[in-house]
Scaffold this active site. Structure first.
Site, short mmCIF file in Angstrom:
data_model
loop_
_atom_site.label_atom_id
_atom_site.label_comp_id
_atom_site.label_asym_id
_atom_site.label_seq_id
_atom_site.Cartn_x
_atom_site.Cartn_y
_atom_site.Cartn_z
N ARG A 84 37.94 55.14 39.39
CA ARG A 84 38.27 54.87 40.78
C ARG A 84 39.76 54.58 40.90
O ARG A 84 40.37 54.03 39.99
CB ARG A 84 37.52 53.63 41.30
CG ARG A 84 36.04 53.82 41.47
CD ARG A 84 35.49 52.68 42.33
NE ARG A 84 35.96 51.37 41.91
CZ ARG A 84 35.33 50.58 41.05
NH1 ARG A 84 34.21 50.97 40.51
NH2 ARG A 84 35.82 49.40 40.75
N TYR A 135 36.47 63.00 40.58
CA TYR A 135 35.66 62.13 39.72
C TYR A 135 34.92 61.03 40.48
O TYR A 135 35.51 60.33 41.31
CB TYR A 135 36.55 61.49 38.65
CG TYR A 135 35.73 60.73 37.64
CD1 TYR A 135 34.92 61.41 36.75
CD2 TYR A 135 35.72 59.35 37.60
CE1 TYR A 135 34.13 60.73 35.83
CE2 TYR A 135 34.95 58.66 36.68
CZ TYR A 135 34.15 59.36 35.80
OH TYR A 135 33.37 58.69 34.90
N GLY A 136 33.67 60.85 40.15
CA GLY A 136 32.90 59.66 40.52
C GLY A 136 32.97 59.29 41.98
O GLY A 136 32.84 60.12 42.88
N SER A 142 31.25 46.36 38.57
CA SER A 142 30.95 47.56 37.79
C SER A 142 31.13 47.28 36.29
O SER A 142 32.04 46.57 35.89
CB SER A 142 31.87 48.71 38.20
OG SER A 142 31.62 49.08 39.54
N ALA A 143 30.23 47.86 35.49
CA ALA A 143 30.25 47.73 34.03
C ALA A 143 29.98 46.31 33.55
O ALA A 143 30.41 45.91 32.48
CB ALA A 143 31.57 48.25 33.45
N CYS A 144 29.24 45.53 34.35
CA CYS A 144 28.87 44.16 33.95
C CYS A 144 27.36 43.99 33.77
O CYS A 144 26.86 42.87 33.79
CB CYS A 144 29.38 43.15 34.97
SG CYS A 144 31.15 42.82 34.87
N GLY A 145 26.65 45.10 33.63
CA GLY A 145 25.24 44.98 33.24
C GLY A 145 24.22 45.18 34.34
O GLY A 145 23.05 44.81 34.15
N THR A 198 22.90 48.05 35.46
CA THR A 198 21.89 49.01 35.02
C THR A 198 20.99 48.40 33.95
O THR A 198 19.77 48.60 33.97
CB THR A 198 22.56 50.30 34.50
OG1 THR A 198 23.37 50.86 35.55
CG2 THR A 198 21.53 51.33 34.07
N ASP A 242 22.51 49.96 41.58
CA ASP A 242 23.91 49.82 42.00
C ASP A 242 24.10 49.36 43.43
O ASP A 242 25.01 48.59 43.72
CB ASP A 242 24.64 51.16 41.80
CG ASP A 242 26.15 51.02 41.87
OD1 ASP A 242 26.69 50.06 41.29
OD2 ASP A 242 26.80 51.87 42.49
N ASN A 276 34.96 54.64 30.62
CA ASN A 276 34.30 54.76 31.92
C ASN A 276 33.51 56.07 32.02
O ASN A 276 33.27 56.57 33.11
CB ASN A 276 35.33 54.68 33.06
CG ASN A 276 34.68 54.48 34.41
OD1 ASN A 276 33.74 53.72 34.55
ND2 ASN A 276 35.17 55.17 35.42
N ARG A 332 31.34 38.67 34.08
CA ARG A 332 31.66 38.35 32.69
C ARG A 332 32.53 37.10 32.67
O ARG A 332 33.71 37.16 33.00
CB ARG A 332 32.41 39.52 32.05
CG ARG A 332 31.55 40.75 31.83
CD ARG A 332 32.36 41.88 31.23
NE ARG A 332 31.51 43.04 30.97
CZ ARG A 332 30.88 43.30 29.83
NH1 ARG A 332 31.03 42.47 28.81
NH2 ARG A 332 30.13 44.36 29.68
N ASN A 357 16.89 38.19 28.90
CA ASN A 357 17.23 37.77 30.27
C ASN A 357 15.98 37.59 31.12
O ASN A 357 16.04 36.99 32.20
CB ASN A 357 18.18 38.77 30.91
CG ASN A 357 19.55 38.75 30.25
OD1 ASN A 357 19.92 37.80 29.57
ND2 ASN A 357 20.32 39.82 30.44
#
Length: 647
Positions: free
Chosen positions: A112, A261-262, A312-315, A317, A337, A429, A462, A557
């Site tokens: 992004r 992209y994305g 994003s990218a902190c778990g 999914t 998401d 990414n 995080r 978790n």
């Protein structure tokens, strides 16, 4: 950009520029001509409603493609697109799997571009809070209508010459659901079309729905061509130097140039579902959020639905596809998401996942961390910027245990790779784009037009120090404060480098469609609209003094979710703390865990840490949001400060 503004005035005077996109009009530019000047290479132009036709014809006049392709979403069309992408070298086949493909982007187009993403409103204060004098605002970027027109006219005229313009009708959410919204994306990228077919409900059924009620978001996308006319990488044309992503909420308009992209190009994703979606939600009284949705059933068969907002990218999914370690608990995935949530006629907050697929971060996803995702992605999937293997498969960091012996690896740049290189094989990414329906634990109600009832909301990020595993907000206002005060280590999903702790309120910092202070006020107002869920904060990432994670995460978790379910049922399994309600001694179920957990340290609240946290939050609020932040949120900060002083 004064020279661009002057050019905009000239083009606007001719009456044929894209800034008129929102107008359904017929004029002497010949735009209402059934796309007569440009051949339709695929699809039926007569299937377009009047408004869609007007949008497409104006985009044709501006971008000047060689041909127009009206997407129907069929399997036949998809095979044609895949063939085209193979011929252009944009994708390569992955024969190890069933109908899977690998795309490698231009190395300048991998994430992004938050610094080049703008919201256009008449007044700056509608888009972003007014920061303190001398402070750079970080809660979005504003662009004036004049400058937006100028930026468009500097990039789009003739941008699709020699290319096909694809018209992509798509529904965010089940087609026809009262919670769903429709978009029309016009793009010159077959990769985008193939990905949108996975990520949204795309095709003829959407045009049929529009015929009943013509209301849609307009989205124009072009991968672009550099100003010097030289495309560095013909298989992945882009224009990173001039990339820009523009949103005009008042007109439900998205314009994106320069990136394939994305979220920069799949305009249903962050652009529509969050930035434009949040502005529609404010107008209509609901919430469009950067949240996963999961259903969890306890051993007694009682099922509850939970949403969770992590950057994003902190778990997200991993949690959405949780494989519980607790016996007889069952987790099912509604979405990983984005959540759109609206109160029903009984005042129950109901959520849909507006997406149709998962656009997940690949590195770190493995049979150890997320076996459900690994069971989902090796069919009908487009992988982007992962590494490839000599046996026709893919590889990324985390897949070491499943790598066949003697397999050679080619990195995301197309070069031979070995671990000794010290470089990652897959871009941090890199992504998989895969249909949600093939997830083994997809919830039976994931496409229910009415949505699923939400009992709890989680915020988290995080936080390697100071923040405990789980705590609960005392009430709705306190919960909104927790969301507004969220902080997290930066990740590879955006442009930021290094593991700095960043403020990321509601995990929405890059995605607000309007002034963050007004957004918080909208959240506070939800309490008057219906039955609001309980709010919690989680942190799977706290580290010991030795630098090791104190909680094993992943399937464990489910133990945290169990405590959340008990609190949703009003069980008195908590004790008060300075920051909220935490599990009382012995009330977080750790029986049978392989690792010994230092519960005292995991839930400790170091006074020095929290004193500094309060100062940092105050500095952030006062410097970035100021008077736009509701007084009740400042009052919550005062309460926290007093409680921390007594630690």
């Amino acid at each position: 950009m004064p020279e661009l503004i002057e050019q905009s005035k000239i083009i606007s005077a001719n009456g044929c520029g894209l800034p008129q996109l929102h107008k359904q009009r017929q004029d002497n530019c010949g735009l209402y001509s059934h796309i007569r000047g440009i051949p339709t290479s695929y699809g039926d132009a007569s299937s377009l409603t009047a408004g869609v036709r007007s949008f497409v014809e104006e985009a044709v006049a501006l971008c000047q493609p060689d041909q127009v392709h009206i997407c129907d979403g069929s399997e036949q069309e998809n095979k044609m697109l895949i063939k085209s992408l193979l011929e252009s070298g944009t994708i390569v086949p992955l024969p190890k799997y069933d109908n899977c493909w690998l795309a490698r982007t231009n190395p300048g187009d991998v994430a992004r571009v938050e610094s080049k993403t703008f919201i256009c409103t008449e007044e700056r204060s509608e888009t972003i809070p007014t920061p303190k004098d001398g402070v750079k605002g970080t809660l979005g970027n504003w662009i004036s209508p004049v400058d937006m027109e100028a930026a468009i006219q500097a990039r789009f005229p003739g941008c699709m010459k020699g290319r096909t313009m694809y018209v992509v009708p798509f529904s965010m959410g089940p087609v026809g659901s009262p919670l769903s919204k429709i978009g029309i994306e016009v793009t010159d990228s077959a990769y985008v079309v193939a990905s949108m077919r996975i990520m949204t409900r795309m095709g003829a059924a959407v045009l049929q729905q529009l015929a009943k009620k013509e209301e849609f978001v307009r989205a124009l996308h072009c991968v672009g061509t550099p100003a010097n006319g030289v495309v560095e990488m013909p298989s992945w044309p882009c224009d990173p130097e001039r990339t820009i992503i523009l949103h005009k909420p008042a007109e439900n308009l998205i314009v994106s140039y320069g990136s394939g992209y994305g979220g920069n190009s799949l305009l249903g994703k962050k652009c529509f579902a969050l930035r434009i979606g949040s502005t529609i939600a404010k107008r209509e009284g609901w919430l469009a959020e950067h949240m996963l949705i999961l259903g969890i059933t306890n051993p007694k068969g009682v099922k509850k639905y939970i949403t969770a907002a992590f950057p994003s990218a902190c778990g997200k999914t991993n949690l959405a596809m949780l494989n519980p370690s607790l016996a007889n608990y069952k987790v099912e995935c509604v979405g990983d998401d984005i959540a759109w949530m609206k109160f029903d006629s009984q005042g129950v907050l109901r959520a849909i996942n507006p997406e149709n697929g998962f656009f997940g971060v690949a590195p770190g996803t493995s049979v150890e961390t997320n076996p459900i995702a690994m069971s989902t992605v090796f069919k009908d999937t487009i992988f982007t910027n992962v590494a490839s293997t000599s046996d026709g498969g893919v590889y990324w960091e985390g897949m070491e245990s499943s790598l066949a012996p003697n397999v050679q690896i080619t990195d995301w740049l197309g070069k031979p790779w070995s671990k000794e290189s010290g470089k990652p094989a897959a871009h941090p990414n890199s992504r998989f784009c895969t249909p949600a329906a093939q997830c083994p634990i997809i919830d039976s109600a994931w496409e229910d037009p009415a949505g699923v009832p939400i009992s709890a909301m989680l915020f988290g990020g995080r936080r390697p120090a100071g923040v405990p595993l789980i705590y609960q907000a005392r009430d709705w206002t306190h919960g909104v404060f927790i969301g507004a005060a969220m902080r997290s280590e930066a990740t590879a999903a955006a442009e930021h480098k290094g593991k700095v702790i960043m403020h990321d309120p509601f995990a929405m910092r890059p995605f607000f469609g309007y002034n963050f202070g007004h957004y918080v006020a909208h959240w506070l107002s939800m309490e008057k609209r219906g039955q609001v869920p309980k709010i919690f904060h989680v942190n799977w990432f706290r580290k010991s003094d030795e630098g090791k994670f104190m909680w094993p995460g992943y399937g464990e978790n489910s133990r945290v979710l169990e405590w959340i379910l008990r609190r949703v049922s009003e069980e008195p399994c908590y004790e008060n703390s300075a920051i909220g309600l935490i599990p009382a001694d012995g009330e977080l179920n750790v029986a049978g865990m392989k690792e010994k957990i230092d519960m005292k340290q995991l839930f400790s609240l170091p006074k020095d840490f929290w004193t500094q946290e309060v100062k940092d939050i105050r500095t952030y609020f006062e410097s970035q949001v100021g008077a736009d932040l509701p007084a009740s949120i400042y009052a919550e900060l005062e309460k926290l400060e007093k409680r921390v002083a007594d630690l």
